[in-house]
Design an enzyme around this catalytic site. Structure first.
Site, PDB file in Angstrom:
ATOM      1  N   HIS A 199      -2.380  -5.452   1.783  1.00  0.00           N
ATOM      2  CA  HIS A 199      -3.122  -6.185   1.298  1.00  0.00           C
ATOM      3  C   HIS A 199      -3.403  -7.911   0.693  1.00  0.00           C
ATOM      4  O   HIS A 199      -2.452  -7.546   0.646  1.00  0.00           O
ATOM      5  CB  HIS A 199      -4.031  -5.422   0.329  1.00  0.00           C
ATOM      6  N   LYS A 229       0.812  -1.202   0.193  1.00  0.00           N
ATOM      7  CA  LYS A 229      -0.009   0.199  -0.116  1.00  0.00           C
ATOM      8  C   LYS A 229       1.369   1.070  -0.175  1.00  0.00           C
ATOM      9  O   LYS A 229       1.935   1.157   0.516  1.00  0.00           O
ATOM     10  CB  LYS A 229      -1.083   0.219   1.634  1.00  0.00           C
ATOM     11  N   TYR A 272     -11.986  -1.364  -3.880  1.00  0.00           N
ATOM     12  CA  TYR A 272     -13.408  -1.617  -2.796  1.00  0.00           C
ATOM     13  C   TYR A 272     -14.469  -1.941  -2.204  1.00  0.00           C
ATOM     14  O   TYR A 272     -14.813  -1.266  -1.549  1.00  0.00           O
ATOM     15  CB  TYR A 272     -11.966  -0.953  -1.260  1.00  0.00           C
ATOM     16  N   ASN A 290      -1.885   0.278   6.604  1.00  0.00           N
ATOM     17  CA  ASN A 290      -1.437  -1.242   7.293  1.00  0.00           C
ATOM     18  C   ASN A 290      -0.807  -2.048   6.131  1.00  0.00           C
ATOM     19  O   ASN A 290      -0.419  -3.404   6.501  1.00  0.00           O
ATOM     20  CB  ASN A 290      -2.696  -1.861   7.394  1.00  0.00           C
ATOM     21  N   GLU A 294      -9.766 -10.086  -7.824  1.00  0.00           N
ATOM     22  CA  GLU A 294      -9.003  -8.910  -7.459  1.00  0.00           C
ATOM     23  C   GLU A 294      -7.113  -9.053  -8.283  1.00  0.00           C
ATOM     24  O   GLU A 294      -6.939  -8.623  -8.831  1.00  0.00           O
ATOM     25  CB  GLU A 294      -8.501  -9.548  -6.238  1.00  0.00           C
TER      26      GLU A 294
END
Ligand code: ATP
Ligand code: MG
Length: 138
Positions: free
Chosen positions: A116, A10, A50, A113, A127
């Site tokens: 993913h 990320k 998302y 965080n 995905e």
């Protein structure tokens, strides 16, 4: 059980220079890279990716964060890939993540965080297909 999962490093982690260390940890854990790209998502692309979280209170914040800088997207292969990768990255909230996990080492908040990881074989396929054409994977 499928042997593939999908990941993103990320924007928090790429901007802090953790990309190399995270990829090294993933590969040393036994995953092999079947597709990879460095990409800066648009708001529309992050929103679509998302979309499952559309009704959640953090959706807007999540979409804004995910297009705040470049990410690394990849398809990874290993036996039991989805579950083993979730173990490697640790809990969504880094405060709850086990010692040595990627989120424990590099995350700074529940939203930012670091990585993913797909949560099911079905979503790993969806995905991976979102990011990669047939020509871009092997
Ligand atoms: P990911 O899907 O990114 O691997 P996850 O499956 O552990 O994470 P999800 O519940 O799918 O967790 O949430 C997707 C992402 O939304 C989280 O990784 C995090 O970046 C963000 N997020 C989740 N909960 C919150 C929250 N309470 N506040 C802010 N951001 C959140
Ligand atoms: Mg998830």
């Amino acid at each position: 059980m499928s042997n593939r999962t999908f990941t993103m490093i990320k924007p928090d982690a790429t901007s802090k220079g953790h990309t190399g260390a995270i990829l090294d940890q993933i590969i040393k854990a036994g995953f092999s890279v079947k597709a990879m790209k460095w990409i800066h998502l648009t708001t529309a692309q992050a929103g679509e990716f998302y979309a499952v979280h559309k009704e959640r209170p953090f959706y807007g914040e999540l979409v804004e964060f995910m297009c705040s800088g470049p990410i690394v997207a990849a398809i990874l292969e290993k036996e039991n890939a989805v579950a083993d990768f979730r173990t490697l990255i640790g809990a969504t909230n880094f405060k709850d993540a086990a010692e040595g996990t990627i989120r424990k080492k590099y995350a700074t908040s529940i939203g930012e965080n670091a990585v993913h990881g797909s949560d099911s074989d079905e979503n790993a396929k969806i995905e991976g297909d979102f990011f990669f054409s047939g020509l871009e994977r092997f």
